[in-house]
Scaffold this motif. Structure first.
Motif, PDB file in Angstrom:
ATOM      1  N   ASN A 148     -13.698  49.049  55.676  1.00  0.00           N
ATOM      2  CA  ASN A 148     -14.889  49.451  54.916  1.00  0.00           C
ATOM      3  C   ASN A 148     -14.656  50.820  54.295  1.00  0.00           C
ATOM      4  O   ASN A 148     -15.032  51.841  54.872  1.00  0.00           O
ATOM      5  N   TYR A 149     -14.061  50.836  53.121  1.00  0.00           N
ATOM      6  CA  TYR A 149     -13.768  52.112  52.458  1.00  0.00           C
ATOM      7  C   TYR A 149     -14.961  52.518  51.600  1.00  0.00           C
ATOM      8  O   TYR A 149     -15.246  51.902  50.570  1.00  0.00           O
ATOM      9  N   ASN A 150     -15.650  53.555  52.028  1.00  0.00           N
ATOM     10  CA  ASN A 150     -16.779  54.043  51.237  1.00  0.00           C
ATOM     11  C   ASN A 150     -16.782  55.570  51.143  1.00  0.00           C
ATOM     12  O   ASN A 150     -17.827  56.199  51.052  1.00  0.00           O
ATOM     13  N   LEU A 151     -15.589  56.155  51.186  1.00  0.00           N
ATOM     14  CA  LEU A 151     -15.477  57.604  51.063  1.00  0.00           C
ATOM     15  C   LEU A 151     -15.628  58.008  49.601  1.00  0.00           C
ATOM     16  O   LEU A 151     -15.329  57.237  48.688  1.00  0.00           O
ATOM     17  N   GLY A 152     -16.060  59.232  49.387  1.00  0.00           N
ATOM     18  CA  GLY A 152     -16.262  59.747  48.035  1.00  0.00           C
ATOM     19  C   GLY A 152     -15.204  60.768  47.661  1.00  0.00           C
ATOM     20  O   GLY A 152     -15.089  61.817  48.324  1.00  0.00           O
ATOM     21  N   LEU A 153     -14.439  60.494  46.643  1.00  0.00           N
ATOM     22  CA  LEU A 153     -13.349  61.378  46.244  1.00  0.00           C
ATOM     23  C   LEU A 153     -13.830  62.804  45.999  1.00  0.00           C
ATOM     24  O   LEU A 153     -13.139  63.770  46.332  1.00  0.00           O
ATOM     25  N   ASN A 154     -15.006  62.962  45.406  1.00  0.00           N
ATOM     26  CA  ASN A 154     -15.471  64.315  45.094  1.00  0.00           C
ATOM     27  C   ASN A 154     -15.968  65.064  46.326  1.00  0.00           C
ATOM     28  O   ASN A 154     -16.374  66.215  46.223  1.00  0.00           O
ATOM     29  N   THR A 155     -15.908  64.431  47.502  1.00  0.00           N
ATOM     30  CA  THR A 155     -16.218  65.128  48.754  1.00  0.00           C
ATOM     31  C   THR A 155     -14.960  65.626  49.448  1.00  0.00           C
ATOM     32  O   THR A 155     -15.044  66.401  50.404  1.00  0.00           O
ATOM     33  N   PHE A 156     -13.785  65.212  49.015  1.00  0.00           N
ATOM     34  CA  PHE A 156     -12.549  65.486  49.741  1.00  0.00           C
ATOM     35  C   PHE A 156     -12.128  66.946  49.642  1.00  0.00           C
ATOM     36  O   PHE A 156     -12.235  67.579  48.591  1.00  0.00           O
ATOM     37  N   ALA A 157     -11.582  67.456  50.741  1.00  0.00           N
ATOM     38  CA  ALA A 157     -10.872  68.736  50.754  1.00  0.00           C
ATOM     39  C   ALA A 157      -9.606  68.513  51.573  1.00  0.00           C
ATOM     40  O   ALA A 157      -9.676  68.130  52.746  1.00  0.00           O
ATOM     41  N   PHE A 158      -8.454  68.708  50.950  1.00  0.00           N
ATOM     42  CA  PHE A 158      -7.168  68.458  51.584  1.00  0.00           C
ATOM     43  C   PHE A 158      -6.465  69.773  51.902  1.00  0.00           C
ATOM     44  O   PHE A 158      -6.520  70.717  51.107  1.00  0.00           O
ATOM     45  N   ASN A 159      -5.781  69.824  53.034  1.00  0.00           N
ATOM     46  CA  ASN A 159      -4.781  70.863  53.218  1.00  0.00           C
ATOM     47  C   ASN A 159      -3.685  70.615  52.187  1.00  0.00           C
ATOM     48  O   ASN A 159      -3.153  69.505  52.091  1.00  0.00           O
ATOM     49  N   ALA A 160      -3.350  71.612  51.397  1.00  0.00           N
ATOM     50  CA  ALA A 160      -2.409  71.431  50.286  1.00  0.00           C
ATOM     51  C   ALA A 160      -1.042  70.944  50.752  1.00  0.00           C
ATOM     52  O   ALA A 160      -0.293  70.357  49.966  1.00  0.00           O
ATOM     53  N   ASN A 161      -0.708  71.160  52.013  1.00  0.00           N
ATOM     54  CA  ASN A 161       0.592  70.708  52.523  1.00  0.00           C
ATOM     55  C   ASN A 161       0.749  69.198  52.426  1.00  0.00           C
ATOM     56  O   ASN A 161       1.873  68.688  52.368  1.00  0.00           O
ATOM     57  N   ILE A 162      -0.365  68.475  52.406  1.00  0.00           N
ATOM     58  CA  ILE A 162      -0.296  67.015  52.271  1.00  0.00           C
ATOM     59  C   ILE A 162       0.462  66.622  51.009  1.00  0.00           C
ATOM     60  O   ILE A 162       1.227  65.643  50.990  1.00  0.00           O
ATOM     61  N   PHE A 163       0.262  67.395  49.947  1.00  0.00           N
ATOM     62  CA  PHE A 163       0.836  67.012  48.656  1.00  0.00           C
ATOM     63  C   PHE A 163       2.310  67.404  48.513  1.00  0.00           C
ATOM     64  O   PHE A 163       2.916  67.179  47.471  1.00  0.00           O
ATOM     65  N   LYS A 164       2.885  67.959  49.574  1.00  0.00           N
ATOM     66  CA  LYS A 164       4.327  68.172  49.595  1.00  0.00           C
ATOM     67  C   LYS A 164       5.060  66.872  49.915  1.00  0.00           C
ATOM     68  O   LYS A 164       6.239  66.722  49.606  1.00  0.00           O
ATOM     69  N   LYS A 165       4.335  65.936  50.550  1.00  0.00           N
ATOM     70  CA  LYS A 165       4.936  64.660  50.932  1.00  0.00           C
ATOM     71  C   LYS A 165       4.267  63.452  50.274  1.00  0.00           C
ATOM     72  O   LYS A 165       4.854  62.380  50.210  1.00  0.00           O
ATOM     73  N   HIS A 166       3.028  63.618  49.815  1.00  0.00           N
ATOM     74  CA  HIS A 166       2.255  62.485  49.317  1.00  0.00           C
ATOM     75  C   HIS A 166       1.675  62.814  47.944  1.00  0.00           C
ATOM     76  O   HIS A 166       1.581  63.977  47.551  1.00  0.00           O
ATOM     77  N   CYS A 167       1.252  61.765  47.238  1.00  0.00           N
ATOM     78  CA  CYS A 167       0.606  61.949  45.939  1.00  0.00           C
ATOM     79  C   CYS A 167      -0.222  60.699  45.623  1.00  0.00           C
ATOM     80  O   CYS A 167      -0.143  59.687  46.323  1.00  0.00           O
ATOM     81  N   PHE A 168      -1.002  60.777  44.570  1.00  0.00           N
ATOM     82  CA  PHE A 168      -1.693  59.596  44.073  1.00  0.00           C
ATOM     83  C   PHE A 168      -0.648  58.634  43.496  1.00  0.00           C
ATOM     84  O   PHE A 168       0.298  59.065  42.831  1.00  0.00           O
ATOM     85  N   ASP A 169      -0.815  57.360  43.753  1.00  0.00           N
ATOM     86  CA  ASP A 169       0.142  56.354  43.277  1.00  0.00           C
ATOM     87  C   ASP A 169       0.013  56.227  41.759  1.00  0.00           C
ATOM     88  O   ASP A 169      -1.039  55.853  41.240  1.00  0.00           O
ATOM     89  N   ASN A 170       1.074  56.525  41.042  1.00  0.00           N
ATOM     90  CA  ASN A 170       1.046  56.537  39.580  1.00  0.00           C
ATOM     91  C   ASN A 170       0.776  55.179  38.950  1.00  0.00           C
ATOM     92  O   ASN A 170       0.487  55.089  37.759  1.00  0.00           O
ATOM     93  N   ASP A 171       0.882  54.103  39.737  1.00  0.00           N
ATOM     94  CA  ASP A 171       0.616  52.775  39.199  1.00  0.00           C
ATOM     95  C   ASP A 171      -0.871  52.462  39.096  1.00  0.00           C
ATOM     96  O   ASP A 171      -1.267  51.493  38.462  1.00  0.00           O
ATOM     97  N   TYR A 172      -1.691  53.297  39.745  1.00  0.00           N
ATOM     98  CA  TYR A 172      -3.121  53.005  39.805  1.00  0.00           C
ATOM     99  C   TYR A 172      -3.929  53.964  38.943  1.00  0.00           C
ATOM    100  O   TYR A 172      -3.732  55.181  39.001  1.00  0.00           O
ATOM    101  N   HIS A 173      -4.858  53.406  38.193  1.00  0.00           N
ATOM    102  CA  HIS A 173      -5.769  54.226  37.387  1.00  0.00           C
ATOM    103  C   HIS A 173      -7.087  54.459  38.119  1.00  0.00           C
ATOM    104  O   HIS A 173      -7.621  55.562  38.104  1.00  0.00           O
TER     105      HIS A 173
END
Length: 202
Positions: A148-173
Motif C-alpha cells: 500500500n504505497y501512499n507516501l507523498g513525495l513532497n513530504t520527503f526529506a532524505f539524508n543526502a548520502n542516499i544519493f551517493k548510491k541511489h537515484c530516481f530511475d531514469n526510465d520512469y517519468h
C-alpha cells in the motif's frame, strides 16, 4: 546525526507559472532558514523563470536542463546541483506548512536517519475539497509500501548520502519516487511524522 544542516529544496519545473508563487512563498516562509532552493527548469515556455528571478533571493539557484527530459532524469540532474546535507522535493504546484522543514530537521539532528516523511493533504482543486492522507506504514517498511504505497513525495526529506548510491530511475517519468523508495527500503532508517505538513495538488 546532523547539526544545523543545510537543506536543499529541489523544485523541478515545466511551465509552472499558475501555481509557482504559492510553492515559492511556502519555502520563503519556512521557520527553518538554513536552506537553498535548486530550481531546475525543464525548458519552460511560460513565465516560470521570470517569476523565480523576481524574488531576487540569493538562496534561489536557477538551472536550465541540458536538454528536455523526463522527470526522473531532471530530478537526478537537479540533485547533483545540491549542496545540502538533507535533500527535499517540492514540485512547482505543491506547497508546505511553515514548520515543515523545522520539524523534520529536528529528527535528523537527534538521530542517525536516512529518511523522514510526513502525512499530507491531497487538494482536489476542481472539486474544492481536500483529504488527509495518513501513511500506512506498519511493521516492515518494505512490505508496507509494496502492499500500500501512499507516501507523498513532497513530504520527503532524505539524508543526502542516499544519493551517493541511489537515484530516481531514469526510465520512469511518473513513478520514479516509488521506484526509489522501494530500492532503498530494505536498509533504511526512517521516521514518520503523523502531522500533515504538505499539500499535494491533484
Amino acid at each position: 546525526m546532523l547539526d544545523n544542516p543545510l537543506v536543499s529544496i529541489i523544485v523541478n519545473c515545466k511551465n509552472g507559472e499558475k501555481y509557482l508563487n504559492q510553492a515559492l512563498k511556502s519555502v520563503i516562509n519556512q521557520t527553518y532558514t538554513n536552506w537553498e532552493l535548486i530550481f531546475f527548469d525543464n525548458f519552460s515556455t511560460d513565465s516560470s523563470k521570470k517569476i523565480l528571478l523576481s524574488y531576487d533571493n540569493k538562496k534561489f539557484k536557477y538551472f536550465l536542463n541540458e536538454e528536455e527530459s523526463n522527470l526522473s532524469v531532471a530530478r537526478n540532474r537537479a540533485i547533483k546541483k545540491a549542496q545540502g546535507q538533507i535533500i527535499t522535493i517540492l514540485d512547482h504546484d505543491d506547497w508546505w506548512k511553515q514548520n515543515k522543514l523545522k520539524e523534520q530537521v529536528k529528527f535528523f539532528e537527534k538521530n542517525d536517519l536516512d529518511f523522514v516523511f510526513t502525512d499530507y493533504y491531497q487538494i482536489y482543486e476542481n472539486l474544492n475539497k481536500s483529504r488527509k492522507i495518513r501513511s500506512k506504514i506498519k511493521g516492515d517498511f518494505y512490505s508496507s509500501i509494496i502492499n500500500n504505497y501512499n507516501l507523498g513525495l513532497n513530504t520527503f526529506a532524505f539524508n543526502a548520502n542516499i544519493f551517493k548510491k541511489h537515484c530516481f530511475d531514469n526510465d520512469y517519468h511518473i513513478i520514479g519516487d516509488f521506484s526509489l523508495i522501494v530500492e532503498i527500503s530494505k536498509n533504511i532508517k526512517w521516521k514518520r511524522l503523523s502531522i500533515p505538513y504538505s499539500f499535494y495538488r491533484i
